[in-house]
Design a protein around this motif. Structure first.
Motif, PDB file in Angstrom:
ATOM      1  N   SER A 224      60.816 -12.076 -12.698  1.00 37.37           N
ATOM      2  CA  SER A 224      60.060 -13.050 -11.923  1.00 37.37           C
ATOM      3  C   SER A 224      58.647 -12.509 -11.734  1.00 37.37           C
ATOM      4  CB  SER A 224      60.730 -13.300 -10.565  1.00 37.37           C
ATOM      5  OG  SER A 224      61.995 -13.893 -10.755  1.00 37.37           O
ATOM      6  N   THR A 225      57.745 -12.960 -12.542  1.00 39.24           N
ATOM      7  CA  THR A 225      56.351 -12.567 -12.445  1.00 39.24           C
ATOM      8  C   THR A 225      55.670 -13.480 -11.443  1.00 39.24           C
ATOM      9  OG1 THR A 225      56.295 -11.793 -14.723  1.00 39.24           O
ATOM     10  CG2 THR A 225      54.187 -12.304 -13.701  1.00 39.24           C
ATOM     11  N   VAL A 226      55.084 -12.910 -10.398  1.00 43.41           N
ATOM     12  CA  VAL A 226      54.523 -13.703  -9.310  1.00 43.41           C
ATOM     13  C   VAL A 226      53.002 -13.650  -9.364  1.00 43.41           C
ATOM     14  CG1 VAL A 226      54.431 -14.047  -6.820  1.00 43.41           C
ATOM     15  CG2 VAL A 226      56.540 -13.223  -7.887  1.00 43.41           C
ATOM     16  N   TYR A 227      52.383 -14.822  -9.350  1.00 43.23           N
ATOM     17  CA  TYR A 227      50.929 -14.949  -9.325  1.00 43.23           C
ATOM     18  C   TYR A 227      50.521 -15.436  -7.942  1.00 43.23           C
ATOM     19  CZ  TYR A 227      51.374 -14.525 -14.363  1.00 43.23           C
ATOM     20  OH  TYR A 227      51.679 -14.060 -15.622  1.00 43.23           O
ATOM     21  N   HIS A 228      49.730 -14.626  -7.242  1.00 37.81           N
ATOM     22  CA  HIS A 228      49.323 -14.941  -5.881  1.00 37.81           C
ATOM     23  C   HIS A 228      47.991 -15.682  -5.901  1.00 37.81           C
ATOM     24  CE1 HIS A 228      52.478 -12.235  -4.376  1.00 37.81           C
ATOM     25  NE2 HIS A 228      52.132 -11.457  -5.384  1.00 37.81           N
ATOM     26  N   MET A 229      47.910 -16.781  -5.165  1.00 39.08           N
ATOM     27  CA  MET A 229      46.757 -17.671  -5.215  1.00 39.08           C
ATOM     28  C   MET A 229      45.876 -17.514  -3.985  1.00 39.08           C
ATOM     29  SD  MET A 229      48.868 -21.018  -6.566  1.00 39.08           S
ATOM     30  CE  MET A 229      47.514 -21.871  -7.386  1.00 39.08           C
ATOM     31  N   ALA A 230      44.559 -17.561  -4.199  1.00 36.24           N
ATOM     32  CA  ALA A 230      43.582 -17.638  -3.126  1.00 36.24           C
ATOM     33  C   ALA A 230      43.011 -19.052  -3.105  1.00 36.24           C
ATOM     34  CB  ALA A 230      42.467 -16.613  -3.333  1.00 36.24           C
ATOM     35  N   TRP A 231      42.610 -19.533  -1.928  1.00 43.95           N
ATOM     36  CA  TRP A 231      42.138 -20.914  -1.787  1.00 43.95           C
ATOM     37  C   TRP A 231      40.799 -20.952  -1.067  1.00 43.95           C
ATOM     38  CZ3 TRP A 231      44.826 -24.949  -3.879  1.00 43.95           C
ATOM     39  CH2 TRP A 231      46.142 -24.677  -4.260  1.00 43.95           C
ATOM     40  N   LYS A 232      39.983 -21.953  -1.376  1.00 38.56           N
ATOM     41  CA  LYS A 232      38.794 -22.243  -0.566  1.00 38.56           C
ATOM     42  C   LYS A 232      38.424 -23.703  -0.759  1.00 38.56           C
ATOM     43  CE  LYS A 232      35.128 -20.908  -3.854  1.00 38.56           C
ATOM     44  NZ  LYS A 232      33.950 -20.025  -4.043  1.00 38.56           N
ATOM     45  N   ALA A 233      37.619 -24.207   0.192  1.00 39.36           N
ATOM     46  CA  ALA A 233      37.203 -25.613   0.137  1.00 39.36           C
ATOM     47  C   ALA A 233      36.072 -25.785  -0.865  1.00 39.36           C
ATOM     48  CB  ALA A 233      36.752 -26.074   1.514  1.00 39.36           C
ATOM     49  N   CYS A 234      36.074 -26.919  -1.542  1.00 33.06           N
ATOM     50  CA  CYS A 234      34.991 -27.258  -2.457  1.00 33.06           C
ATOM     51  C   CYS A 234      33.787 -27.782  -1.647  1.00 33.06           C
ATOM     52  CB  CYS A 234      35.445 -28.328  -3.441  1.00 33.06           C
ATOM     53  SG  CYS A 234      36.619 -27.744  -4.674  1.00 33.06           S
ATOM     54  N   PRO A 235      32.569 -27.600  -2.162  1.00 30.59           N
ATOM     55  CA  PRO A 235      31.392 -28.140  -1.459  1.00 30.59           C
ATOM     56  C   PRO A 235      31.486 -29.650  -1.329  1.00 30.59           C
ATOM     57  CG  PRO A 235      30.754 -26.619  -3.206  1.00 30.59           C
ATOM     58  CD  PRO A 235      32.218 -26.899  -3.390  1.00 30.59           C
ATOM     59  N   SER A 236      30.990 -30.181  -0.236  1.00 33.31           N
ATOM     60  CA  SER A 236      30.982 -31.629  -0.045  1.00 33.31           C
ATOM     61  C   SER A 236      30.025 -32.270  -1.033  1.00 33.31           C
ATOM     62  CB  SER A 236      30.549 -31.985   1.376  1.00 33.31           C
ATOM     63  OG  SER A 236      31.424 -31.388   2.312  1.00 33.31           O
ATOM     64  N   SER A 237      30.445 -33.406  -1.613  1.00 34.09           N
ATOM     65  CA  SER A 237      29.591 -34.080  -2.600  1.00 34.09           C
ATOM     66  C   SER A 237      28.524 -34.916  -1.917  1.00 34.09           C
ATOM     67  CB  SER A 237      30.453 -34.962  -3.496  1.00 34.09           C
ATOM     68  OG  SER A 237      31.208 -35.861  -2.716  1.00 34.09           O
TER      69      SER A 237
END
Length: 217
Positions: free
Chosen positions: A204-217
């Motif tokens: 089981s290879t686990v890929y850990h994700m980071a998140w952030k908000a996209c700039p407002s259009s």
């Protein structure tokens, strides 16, 4: 090794995250967005992941996804097939993320079993990239014999060096992995091998994700 794992063509995560999402000073969120993510497997190719031997699933808390292999093995020495010293797998994933967010792969955990004769060596390598972007610099983990035990390796990326998916555009995410074994000259008549598989036959290879908000259009 375990057999019969079916590659999921569309693996949906059931997301029930209750904690609010907060951004750190770097813009990366402490908690993932509460909406679900869905990962579709576009293609899977390679000698290390024949059809029906790899599966992808998303964690319930939206922070990681797992790739499970059941036939990923490289070997050399003895009567091994001359081409078996190298095995590879390329996963082409479509990651559907909640609107207004983007993601990056912050780290990846690999494990398996390794049996190396004296003088033999092995390498695990991985690289990651988004469709239309260049490969990241491959991360390589070498091993040397003699060795006969489980192995583990982790690829980590500093926040400042994370490669983020483009905002507002759906780009496939590609993962290239490779196992390579060298029998060496000390015991070339004996088989050395490396697998991405644990004692019960699966890795089981686990890929850990980071998140952030996209700039407002």
């Amino acid at each position: 090794m375990a057999r019969g794992l079916l590659l999921s063509g569309a693996v949906a995560a059931l997301i029930t995250a209750a904690l609010p999402t907060r951004a750190s000073a770097s813009g990366v969120f402490d908690n993932p967005p509460p909406d679900k993510i869905v990962i579709d497997v576009a293609t899977v190719n390679g000698s290390g992941c024949p059809a029906g031997t790899a599966a992808v699933a998303v964690s319930p808390d939206n922070t990681a996804f797992t790739v499970t292999y059941s036939s990923y093995l490289a070997q050399a020495g003895g009567n091994s097939d001359p081409t078996a010293f190298r095995r590879n797998c390329q996963l082409d994933l479509i990651v559907h993320v909640p609107q207004g967010f983007t993601y990056a792969i912050a780290s990846a955990d690999y494990r398996g079993f390794l049996s190396l004769q004296p003088g033999a060596s092995a390498t695990q390598k991985a690289s990651y990239y988004f469709q239309g972007s260049p490969d990241t610099v491959p991360k390589t983990h070498p091993f040397s014999g003699s060795f006969n035990d489980n192995w583990e390796a982790t690829d980590s990326t500093d926040v400042a060096q994370l490669v983020w998916a483009p905002c507002g555009v759906e780009r496939n995410f590609n993962i290239n992995t490779e196992l390579r074994v060298n029998a060496g000259s000390q015991s070339p008549d004996k088989v050395s091998f490396m697998t991405m598989d644990s004692t019960d036959g699966d890795i089981s290879t686990v890929y850990h994700m980071a998140w952030k908000a996209c700039p407002s259009s």
